[in-house]
Scaffold this active site. Structure first.
Site, PDB file in Angstrom:
ATOM      1  N   SER A   1       0.828  -1.212   0.000  1.00 19.34           N
ATOM      2  CA  SER A   1       0.000   0.000   0.000  1.00 19.34           C
ATOM      3  C   SER A   1       0.861   1.260   0.000  1.00 19.34           C
ATOM      4  CB  SER A   1      -0.916   0.011   1.230  1.00 19.34           C
ATOM      5  OG  SER A   1      -1.677  -1.163   1.279  1.00 19.34           O
ATOM      6  N   GLN A   2       0.248   2.340  -0.489  1.00 18.33           N
ATOM      7  CA  GLN A   2       0.900   3.656  -0.487  1.00 18.33           C
ATOM      8  C   GLN A   2       1.229   4.037   0.968  1.00 18.33           C
ATOM      9  OE1 GLN A   2      -1.883   6.613  -1.760  1.00 18.33           O
ATOM     10  NE2 GLN A   2      -0.433   8.278  -1.562  1.00 18.33           N
TER      11      GLN A   2
END
Ligand code: SAM
Length: 217
Positions: free
Chosen positions: A59-60
């Site tokens: 994930s970012q």
């Protein structure tokens, strides 16, 4: 050539602060989970999601920090259930805040890789499982916090049941292209929406109480 990971990490932390992450304890955990160990891409410290194999993503960083902040991990003694181990990066962040993290991943190659890496890094308070996390992990319930790092069509009932009263669950819910980041609190009379933290885009949560397998691998 990639710059020194320590410098890259401090730059990332500055960026997360600028973007609105206010919990300094959350930002500090990023220093103890060197992101380049979890993803072998020269852009490991950029504020973007990156491929980790099996059609999945790490994930970012902003989303990892935001979801962690939304979990309100104010006590050290918490039991956390994480659905979607992926690279293990979010797991490492959570483990620094809790008594124990129970983390479930449906892709064996990702789950096994994350388990080995996190053991090597010295994390000893994480229990791993390969399987369908939409059904939760009844054996260890109730959980003080639940975090789902894949997009669900609806909030799985099993997860709602396995959240302790007073507990918080953060989960992206929506269609396969965009989801609302939902924050729930469990009250005596059931799950209540506490907050909707904006639109997000996650890979699908595949399973009995998620999307059908044919949506993605
Ligand atoms: N938090 C992870 C990280 O930092 O690397 C990223 C997770 S990735 C966005 C979502 C993960 O959820 C994928 O690895 C995917 O295989 C997993 N997943 C999807 N459906 C699942 C399910 N029913 N049970 C367990 N894991 C699931």
């Amino acid at each position: 050539m990639m710059i020194d990971p320590k410098i890259a990490c401090e730059r990332l932390i500055d960026k997360l602060r600028e973007d609105g992450i206010t919990d300094e304890r959350v930002l500090d955990t990023f220093r103890k989970a060197p992101r380049h160990r979890f993803v072998t891409d020269p852009r490991a410290y950029d504020n973007i999601a990156l491929a980790i194999g099996s059609g999945q993503t790490i994930s970012q960083p902003y989303i990892v920090a935001l979801m962690t902040q939304l979990l309100e991990l104010n006590e050290k003694d918490l039991k956390i259930l994480e659905i979607g181990t992926g690279s293990g990066f979010q797991t490492a962040i959570l483990a620094q805040f809790s008594r124990r993290v129970y983390s479930i991943e449906r892709h064996r190659e990702l789950g096994d890789k994350a388990r080995l890496l996190l053991r090597e890094m010295g994390y000893e308070n994480i229990v791993f499982k390969i399987g369908d996390g939409t059904c939760g992990w009844p054996q260890w319930s109730p959980f003080d916090r639940i975090i789902v790092t894949a997009g669900a069509p609806v909030t799985p009932e099993s997860l709602a049941d396995q959240l302790a009263v007073g507990g918080i669950m953060v989960i992206p819910v929506g269609d396969s292209s965009v989801q609302d980041l939902m924050v729930y609190e469990k009250k005596e009379d059931g799950l209540k929406i506490k907050y909707m933290a904006g639109k997000v885009v996650f890979v699908p949560l595949i399973g009995q109480q998620g999307w059908n397998e044919c949506l993605n691998g």
